[in-house]
Design a protein around this motif. Structure first.
Motif, PDB file in Angstrom:
ATOM      1  N   ALA A  60     -77.167 -42.826 -28.838  1.00 21.91           N
ATOM      2  CA  ALA A  60     -77.286 -41.428 -28.421  1.00 21.91           C
ATOM      3  C   ALA A  60     -76.796 -40.515 -29.534  1.00 21.91           C
ATOM      4  CB  ALA A  60     -76.473 -41.206 -27.141  1.00 21.91           C
ATOM      5  N   ALA A  61     -77.070 -39.224 -29.379  1.00 23.91           N
ATOM      6  CA  ALA A  61     -76.686 -38.225 -30.375  1.00 23.91           C
ATOM      7  C   ALA A  61     -75.233 -38.424 -30.799  1.00 23.91           C
ATOM      8  CB  ALA A  61     -76.900 -36.827 -29.818  1.00 23.91           C
ATOM      9  N   GLY A  62     -75.021 -38.476 -32.110  1.00 20.63           N
ATOM     10  CA  GLY A  62     -73.692 -38.693 -32.672  1.00 20.63           C
ATOM     11  C   GLY A  62     -73.415 -40.124 -33.072  1.00 20.63           C
ATOM     12  N   ASP A  63     -74.246 -41.069 -32.608  1.00 25.60           N
ATOM     13  CA  ASP A  63     -74.078 -42.479 -32.968  1.00 25.60           C
ATOM     14  C   ASP A  63     -74.735 -42.745 -34.328  1.00 25.60           C
ATOM     15  OD1 ASP A  63     -72.938 -42.827 -30.461  1.00 25.60           O
ATOM     16  OD2 ASP A  63     -74.637 -43.943 -29.642  1.00 25.60           O
ATOM     17  N   VAL A  64     -74.217 -43.739 -35.030  1.00 31.99           N
ATOM     18  CA  VAL A  64     -74.774 -44.149 -36.316  1.00 31.99           C
ATOM     19  C   VAL A  64     -74.869 -45.668 -36.332  1.00 31.99           C
ATOM     20  CG1 VAL A  64     -74.447 -44.187 -38.823  1.00 31.99           C
ATOM     21  CG2 VAL A  64     -73.803 -42.148 -37.517  1.00 31.99           C
ATOM     22  N   ALA A  65     -76.052 -46.184 -36.695  1.00 30.40           N
ATOM     23  CA  ALA A  65     -76.264 -47.629 -36.835  1.00 30.40           C
ATOM     24  C   ALA A  65     -76.525 -47.938 -38.304  1.00 30.40           C
ATOM     25  CB  ALA A  65     -77.441 -48.081 -35.981  1.00 30.40           C
ATOM     26  N   ILE A  66     -75.844 -48.960 -38.820  1.00 25.02           N
ATOM     27  CA  ILE A  66     -76.016 -49.357 -40.217  1.00 25.02           C
ATOM     28  C   ILE A  66     -76.571 -50.775 -40.228  1.00 25.02           C
ATOM     29  CG2 ILE A  66     -74.944 -49.557 -42.480  1.00 25.02           C
ATOM     30  CD1 ILE A  66     -72.625 -47.826 -41.370  1.00 25.02           C
ATOM     31  N   LEU A  67     -77.769 -50.912 -40.795  1.00 25.93           N
ATOM     32  CA  LEU A  67     -78.506 -52.169 -40.758  1.00 25.93           C
ATOM     33  C   LEU A  67     -78.534 -52.815 -42.131  1.00 25.93           C
ATOM     34  CD1 LEU A  67     -79.744 -50.026 -38.659  1.00 25.93           C
ATOM     35  CD2 LEU A  67     -81.708 -51.527 -38.617  1.00 25.93           C
ATOM     36  N   PRO A  68     -77.890 -53.968 -42.295  1.00 27.86           N
ATOM     37  CA  PRO A  68     -78.059 -54.678 -43.561  1.00 27.86           C
ATOM     38  C   PRO A  68     -79.508 -55.148 -43.683  1.00 27.86           C
ATOM     39  CG  PRO A  68     -76.825 -56.041 -42.013  1.00 27.86           C
ATOM     40  CD  PRO A  68     -77.045 -54.705 -41.355  1.00 27.86           C
ATOM     41  N   ALA A  69     -79.989 -55.256 -44.905  1.00 28.44           N
ATOM     42  CA  ALA A  69     -81.373 -55.671 -45.153  1.00 28.44           C
ATOM     43  C   ALA A  69     -81.736 -56.874 -44.298  1.00 28.44           C
ATOM     44  CB  ALA A  69     -81.562 -55.993 -46.627  1.00 28.44           C
ATOM     45  N   GLY A  70     -82.914 -56.826 -43.695  1.00 34.07           N
ATOM     46  CA  GLY A  70     -83.411 -57.924 -42.879  1.00 34.07           C
ATOM     47  C   GLY A  70     -83.159 -57.781 -41.396  1.00 34.07           C
ATOM     48  N   THR A  71     -82.378 -56.766 -40.991  1.00 33.02           N
ATOM     49  CA  THR A  71     -82.056 -56.590 -39.575  1.00 33.02           C
ATOM     50  C   THR A  71     -83.251 -56.023 -38.823  1.00 33.02           C
ATOM     51  OG1 THR A  71     -79.737 -56.182 -40.119  1.00 33.02           O
ATOM     52  CG2 THR A  71     -80.479 -55.493 -37.935  1.00 33.02           C
ATOM     53  N   GLY A  72     -83.730 -56.765 -37.837  1.00 27.42           N
ATOM     54  CA  GLY A  72     -84.853 -56.309 -37.034  1.00 27.42           C
ATOM     55  C   GLY A  72     -84.463 -55.128 -36.163  1.00 27.42           C
ATOM     56  N   HIS A  73     -85.433 -54.226 -35.932  1.00 32.82           N
ATOM     57  CA  HIS A  73     -85.216 -53.114 -35.021  1.00 32.82           C
ATOM     58  C   HIS A  73     -86.541 -52.630 -34.456  1.00 32.82           C
ATOM     59  CE1 HIS A  73     -85.226 -51.699 -39.193  1.00 32.82           C
ATOM     60  NE2 HIS A  73     -85.508 -50.465 -38.828  1.00 32.82           N
ATOM     61  N   GLN A  74     -86.446 -52.141 -33.204  1.00 32.45           N
ATOM     62  CA  GLN A  74     -87.624 -51.692 -32.461  1.00 32.45           C
ATOM     63  C   GLN A  74     -87.161 -50.793 -31.324  1.00 32.45           C
ATOM     64  OE1 GLN A  74     -89.667 -54.923 -30.518  1.00 32.45           O
ATOM     65  NE2 GLN A  74     -91.251 -53.594 -29.673  1.00 32.45           N
ATOM     66  N   CYS A  75     -87.771 -49.615 -31.213  1.00 33.46           N
ATOM     67  CA  CYS A  75     -87.445 -48.712 -30.113  1.00 33.46           C
ATOM     68  C   CYS A  75     -88.134 -49.213 -28.847  1.00 33.46           C
ATOM     69  CB  CYS A  75     -87.899 -47.292 -30.438  1.00 33.46           C
ATOM     70  SG  CYS A  75     -87.415 -46.099 -29.175  1.00 33.46           S
ATOM     71  N   LEU A  76     -87.362 -49.428 -27.794  1.00 37.38           N
ATOM     72  CA  LEU A  76     -87.900 -49.879 -26.512  1.00 37.38           C
ATOM     73  C   LEU A  76     -88.217 -48.700 -25.599  1.00 37.38           C
ATOM     74  CD1 LEU A  76     -85.448 -52.865 -25.880  1.00 37.38           C
ATOM     75  CD2 LEU A  76     -87.747 -52.930 -26.911  1.00 37.38           C
ATOM     76  N   SER A  77     -87.384 -47.661 -25.650  1.00 38.71           N
ATOM     77  CA  SER A  77     -87.616 -46.438 -24.879  1.00 38.71           C
ATOM     78  C   SER A  77     -86.757 -45.337 -25.481  1.00 38.71           C
ATOM     79  CB  SER A  77     -87.262 -46.639 -23.402  1.00 38.71           C
ATOM     80  OG  SER A  77     -85.894 -46.944 -23.254  1.00 38.71           O
ATOM     81  N   ALA A  78     -87.172 -44.082 -25.264  1.00 36.75           N
ATOM     82  CA  ALA A  78     -86.422 -42.967 -25.842  1.00 36.75           C
ATOM     83  C   ALA A  78     -86.625 -41.714 -25.012  1.00 36.75           C
ATOM     84  CB  ALA A  78     -86.871 -42.713 -27.278  1.00 36.75           C
ATOM     85  N   SER A  79     -85.619 -40.838 -25.059  1.00 43.89           N
ATOM     86  CA  SER A  79     -85.752 -39.528 -24.430  1.00 43.89           C
ATOM     87  C   SER A  79     -86.762 -38.717 -25.242  1.00 43.89           C
ATOM     88  CB  SER A  79     -84.393 -38.818 -24.383  1.00 43.89           C
ATOM     89  OG  SER A  79     -83.901 -38.585 -25.694  1.00 43.89           O
ATOM     90  N   GLY A  80     -87.338 -37.718 -24.635  1.00 43.40           N
ATOM     91  CA  GLY A  80     -88.349 -36.906 -25.300  1.00 43.40           C
ATOM     92  C   GLY A  80     -87.845 -36.190 -26.536  1.00 43.40           C
ATOM     93  N   ASP A  81     -86.557 -35.927 -26.599  1.00 48.76           N
ATOM     94  CA  ASP A  81     -85.999 -35.205 -27.742  1.00 48.76           C
ATOM     95  C   ASP A  81     -85.340 -36.118 -28.768  1.00 48.76           C
ATOM     96  OD1 ASP A  81     -83.885 -35.963 -26.095  1.00 48.76           O
ATOM     97  OD2 ASP A  81     -82.771 -34.096 -26.372  1.00 48.76           O
ATOM     98  N   PHE A  82     -85.510 -37.438 -28.628  1.00 48.39           N
ATOM     99  CA  PHE A  82     -84.853 -38.388 -29.535  1.00 48.39           C
ATOM    100  C   PHE A  82     -85.244 -38.110 -30.978  1.00 48.39           C
ATOM    101  CE2 PHE A  82     -84.912 -42.760 -31.515  1.00 48.39           C
ATOM    102  CZ  PHE A  82     -83.535 -42.906 -31.594  1.00 48.39           C
ATOM    103  N   GLY A  83     -84.233 -37.975 -31.832  1.00 52.21           N
ATOM    104  CA  GLY A  83     -84.465 -37.757 -33.249  1.00 52.21           C
ATOM    105  C   GLY A  83     -83.397 -38.444 -34.077  1.00 52.21           C
ATOM    106  N   VAL A  84     -83.828 -39.018 -35.186  1.00 57.38           N
ATOM    107  CA  VAL A  84     -82.963 -39.797 -36.059  1.00 57.38           C
ATOM    108  C   VAL A  84     -83.083 -39.274 -37.484  1.00 57.38           C
ATOM    109  CG1 VAL A  84     -82.732 -42.109 -37.097  1.00 57.38           C
ATOM    110  CG2 VAL A  84     -83.100 -41.887 -34.663  1.00 57.38           C
ATOM    111  N   VAL A  85     -81.982 -39.347 -38.211  1.00 66.60           N
ATOM    112  CA  VAL A  85     -82.004 -39.172 -39.659  1.00 66.60           C
ATOM    113  C   VAL A  85     -81.745 -40.552 -40.245  1.00 66.60           C
ATOM    114  CG1 VAL A  85     -80.865 -38.150 -41.666  1.00 66.60           C
ATOM    115  CG2 VAL A  85     -81.185 -36.789 -39.585  1.00 66.60           C
ATOM    116  N   GLY A  86     -82.663 -41.006 -41.074  1.00 69.76           N
ATOM    117  CA  GLY A  86     -82.497 -42.286 -41.745  1.00 69.76           C
ATOM    118  C   GLY A  86     -82.193 -42.069 -43.213  1.00 69.76           C
TER     119      GLY A  86
END
Length: 173
Positions: free
Chosen positions: A98-124
């Protein structure tokens, strides 16, 4: 300067190679409620990442198909909304971010959005190094990734906490 919560909860998880998604022996990191995004959330996250040496930034969501990056590490800062994201491939784990959270993925880490709120936005963003690549979980991509992932340089800074952040202590070969 962006406001980083001193009370942010840090989660660390090592996902195993599942035969299609290589993941990484270095831990996947999630900072829960790490960044104050009450004002100008995208710019706040961008300033934080930039001040800690992570660049090549983008704004969007998280793709709804399983993928990973075999030549670069990635950080995802949630600017708005919330989502349920599967990290680590099919045998990994789904997280509510959720807003304010940060995820750090080392190379090779799988990821996939399963569901999201309409306003979901990420800075990568990415640490200095090669450009982002996008790999889908196939046997061929997996075989190539096993050769490239060990060559990806370990960042000298944590994108949230800088030179003294947990990533600097926890990511070792």
């Amino acid at each position: 300067m962006p406001v980083v919560s001193k009370n942010a909860e840090l989660l660390t998880i090592v996902f195993q190679d599942d035969g299609l998604v290589p993941n990484n022996p270095m831990p996947f990191l999630v900072y829960k409620t790490a960044v104050d995004v009450s004002r100008n959330p995208e710019a706040t996250i961008e300033q934080l990442f930039s001040s800690n040496g992570w660049g090549a930034m983008w704004r969007n969501g998280v793709y709804d198909f399983a993928h990973y990056h075999a030549t670069v590490h990635e950080v995802l800062g949630v600017a708005r909304g919330s989502a349920r994201v599967q990290f680590g491939g099919e045998r990994g784990r789904a997280f509510e971010i959720a807003a304010g959270d940060v995820a750090i993925l080392p190379a090779g880490t799988g990821h996939q959005c399963l569901s999201a709120s309409g306003d979901f936005g990420v800075v990568g963003a990415y640490p200095p190094g090669p450009p982002m690549d996008l790999q889908r979980p196939t046997p061929e991509n997996h075989a190539r990734a096993l050769k490239t992932i060990p060559l990806v340089a370990i960042p000298t800074t944590d994108p949230v906490m800088g030179k003294s952040g947990p990533l600097v202590r926890l990511w070792r070969r």
